[in-house]
Motif scaffolding. Structure first.
Motif, PDB file in Angstrom:
ATOM      1  N   TYR A   4     -23.040  -5.113 -24.100  1.00  0.00           N
ATOM      2  CA  TYR A   4     -22.033  -5.468 -23.103  1.00  0.00           C
ATOM      3  C   TYR A   4     -20.637  -5.386 -23.708  1.00  0.00           C
ATOM      4  CZ  TYR A   4     -19.927  -7.805 -19.091  1.00  0.00           C
ATOM      5  OH  TYR A   4     -19.172  -8.087 -17.972  1.00  0.00           O
ATOM      6  N   GLN A  10     -17.666  -1.350 -21.077  1.00  0.00           N
ATOM      7  CA  GLN A  10     -16.398  -1.835 -20.547  1.00  0.00           C
ATOM      8  C   GLN A  10     -15.672  -0.758 -19.742  1.00  0.00           C
ATOM      9  OE1 GLN A  10     -15.262  -5.212 -20.905  1.00  0.00           O
ATOM     10  NE2 GLN A  10     -17.446  -5.255 -21.379  1.00  0.00           N
ATOM     11  N   ILE A  13     -17.341  -0.402 -16.386  1.00  0.00           N
ATOM     12  CA  ILE A  13     -16.899  -1.461 -15.468  1.00  0.00           C
ATOM     13  C   ILE A  13     -15.518  -1.142 -14.908  1.00  0.00           C
ATOM     14  CG2 ILE A  13     -16.231  -3.901 -15.278  1.00  0.00           C
ATOM     15  CD1 ILE A  13     -18.347  -4.526 -17.412  1.00  0.00           C
ATOM     16  N   SER A  70      -8.064  -7.771 -18.095  1.00  0.00           N
ATOM     17  CA  SER A  70      -8.913  -8.304 -17.028  1.00  0.00           C
ATOM     18  C   SER A  70      -8.088  -9.001 -15.947  1.00  0.00           C
ATOM     19  CB  SER A  70      -9.943  -9.288 -17.607  1.00  0.00           C
ATOM     20  OG  SER A  70     -10.739  -9.821 -16.570  1.00  0.00           O
ATOM     21  N   LEU A 183     -14.776  -7.762  -9.184  1.00  0.00           N
ATOM     22  CA  LEU A 183     -15.526  -7.207 -10.318  1.00  0.00           C
ATOM     23  C   LEU A 183     -14.708  -7.230 -11.609  1.00  0.00           C
ATOM     24  CD1 LEU A 183     -18.133  -5.791 -11.277  1.00  0.00           C
ATOM     25  CD2 LEU A 183     -17.068  -3.606 -10.634  1.00  0.00           C
ATOM     26  N   SER A 184     -13.383  -7.229 -11.496  1.00  0.00           N
ATOM     27  CA  SER A 184     -12.519  -7.240 -12.683  1.00  0.00           C
ATOM     28  C   SER A 184     -12.735  -8.475 -13.547  1.00  0.00           C
ATOM     29  CB  SER A 184     -11.050  -7.163 -12.263  1.00  0.00           C
ATOM     30  OG  SER A 184     -10.799  -6.002 -11.499  1.00  0.00           O
ATOM     31  N   PHE A 185     -13.242  -9.563 -12.943  1.00  0.00           N
ATOM     32  CA  PHE A 185     -13.482 -10.793 -13.705  1.00  0.00           C
ATOM     33  C   PHE A 185     -14.552 -10.601 -14.780  1.00  0.00           C
ATOM     34  CE2 PHE A 185     -11.651 -12.919  -9.887  1.00  0.00           C
ATOM     35  CZ  PHE A 185     -10.700 -13.692 -10.527  1.00  0.00           C
ATOM     36  N   THR A 186     -15.369  -9.556 -14.670  1.00  0.00           N
ATOM     37  CA  THR A 186     -16.472  -9.364 -15.617  1.00  0.00           C
ATOM     38  C   THR A 186     -16.035  -8.653 -16.903  1.00  0.00           C
ATOM     39  OG1 THR A 186     -17.147  -7.240 -14.648  1.00  0.00           O
ATOM     40  CG2 THR A 186     -18.095  -9.231 -13.685  1.00  0.00           C
TER      41      THR A 186
END
Length: 442
Positions: A4, A10, A13, A70, A183-186
């Motif tokens: 991850y 990254q 994502i 993020s 989704l940016s929070f991940t």
């Protein structure tokens, strides 16, 4: 096994975040007039958008370095849904004020999102993987344009004679854009990302906002950034021509949607092939840069030559064109539009790759990305305004083509200065600047 904390995960994502935000925005804008019969509405909104984008882009590098990628992507991503909602409002009330205001807000948000994205995409990979990772991002991002184009196709196929898309189209975009922001929070903070060579991403931290802003203004003393301005300014200039002139000016609504699908699909192919070439291990990095620029020059000049031949067949003030997908001669026009999309992906991939070849420092690359998007957006604002003023179609083509032609010799000068590696130079520079900053604080 994928980690991850790996750059690959990254960047995937980030790619999906951009698929759901600017990717969907591109699908919406690419229909021509953002799906409206009166293209001046979208043109004016885009003028506001790119003007604010240009201003915000200059300072976005400093903001991203302070807030982190993020948080910047969360803030920036949330503004895309607002823009889609403003077009839904316009469908019912026909007041331009909301779409133009939403466009201005989106411009500021997009500056944060794209600067954060650029910092991640250029600084996380190792030097021998930058072209591949740029290409991978562009593939995922442009899937947004492809998938987003399916929405207006499915919802408006039987309404080919209508001038605007229906409410369901804007609602679908609004929901998807909202998901992209969440989704940016991940995303992980940069210091928690471990490169493929086992080293963490190095981010130079300055203690004060003043130091960050000084770093931004130093870009105007960097000759490489200055000489790349023609490439930066032309890299989004042609969108007004592609979308409002070629697509909206010649085709009906369902054909515009279908063209849009293939425009963004072609970007996937262009990014995949060109990104892979820019990482060719058998060639030195400078040689890749020079050969890649030559390939880009040939494809761009050939495509716009064909575009000139097509443009001479219709004008802005001539008979209204509602060319349909089933009309004779459509295939050749679609091929031209596909080539426009492929050229765009290759051009943007090269712009990012050449910036990434100049340094590996995440904080510097954030500033480069912000500078790039600022200049690019300034060009976009001017081109959309030119279109909103009902400029003759042929003039718009010649300006777009001319700017692209000017950019190649300037970019060649930078390509000639590309080094095989920046690792040693970056390490020494980072140590020196951190030491100077600490001395100032003492």
């Amino acid at each position: 096994m994928l980690r991850y904390s790996s750059p690959l995960v990254q960047i995937i994502i980030v790619g999906v975040v951009c698929l759901l935000n600017p990717g969907m925005f591109n699908a919406l804008t690419g229909i021509g007039g953002a799906g409206q019969l009166d293209t001046t509405v979208a043109a004016n909104a885009n003028v506001a958008l790119y003007t604010c984008f240009a201003v915000g882009g200059f300072f976005a590098g400093a903001i991203v370095n302070k807030l982190g990628p993020s948080t910047s992507l969360v803030i920036g991503g949330s503004t895309y849904a607002l823009y889609s909602g403003s077009l839904l409002y316009y469908n019912h009330h026909a007041h331009q004020g909301f779409p133009v205001t939403a466009g201005a807000i989106l411009g500021l948000g997009a500056a944060l999102l794209w600067t954060g994205q650029g910092a991640i995409m250029l600084s996380y990979p190792t030097e021998n993987n930058k072209g591949k990772y740029i290409g991978l991002f562009w593939i995922i991002f442009n899937l947004g344009g492809v998938l987003g184009s399916l929405i207006p196709i499915a919802l408006n196929w039987n309404g080919s004679n209508n001038g605007t898309v229906n409410d369901g189209t804007y609602i679908a975009f609004l929901v998807l854009m909202g998901l992209g922001a969440l989704l940016s929070f991940t995303l992980l903070p940069p210091h928690k990302v471990i490169r493929d060579d086992g080293k963490p991403v190095e981010v130079q931290k300055f203690p004060k906002w003043k130091d960050e802003l000084v770093g931004v203004f130093k870009l105007f003393l960097d000759w490489r950034m200055l000489i790349l301005i023609p490439m930066f300014i032309s890299s989004n200039w042609f969108y007004a021509y592609h979308f409002n002139v070629v697509n909206a000016g010649y085709f009906n609504i369902r054909t515009r949607s279908f063209n849009n699908l293939w425009y963004w699909a072609a970007q996937i192919v262009g990014a995949m092939g060109f990104g892979k070439f820019l990482d060719t291990p058998s060639l030195k990095r400078k040689n890749r840069g020079i050969i890649g620029l030559f390939i880009l020059f040939v494809t761009v000049m050939a495509t716009w030559s064909g575009g000139l031949v097509f443009q001479l067949t219709f004008t802005r003030n001539g008979e209204k064109r509602d060319f349909d997908i089933y009309d004779s001669g459509y295939a050749g026009k679609l091929i031209l539009y596909i080539l426009y999309g492929m050229n765009d992906a290759m051009y943007q991939c090269y712009a990012y790759w050449v910036m990434g070849s100049l340094t590996n420092d995440a904080s510097i690359l954030a500033r480069y990305s912000g500078f790039y998007k600022a200049i690019q957006s300034a060009g976009g604002a001017i081109s959309w305004r030119i279109d909103a003023l009902s400029t003759p179609y042929l003039v718009e083509l010649l300006i777009s083509w001319g700017l692209l032609a000017i950019s190649f010799p300037c970019t060649f000068i930078v390509a000639m200065k590309i080094k095989e590696t920046n690792n040693e130079v970056d390490n020494e520079k980072t140590k020196r600047e951190i030491s100077n900053s600490e001395n100032v604080e003492k």
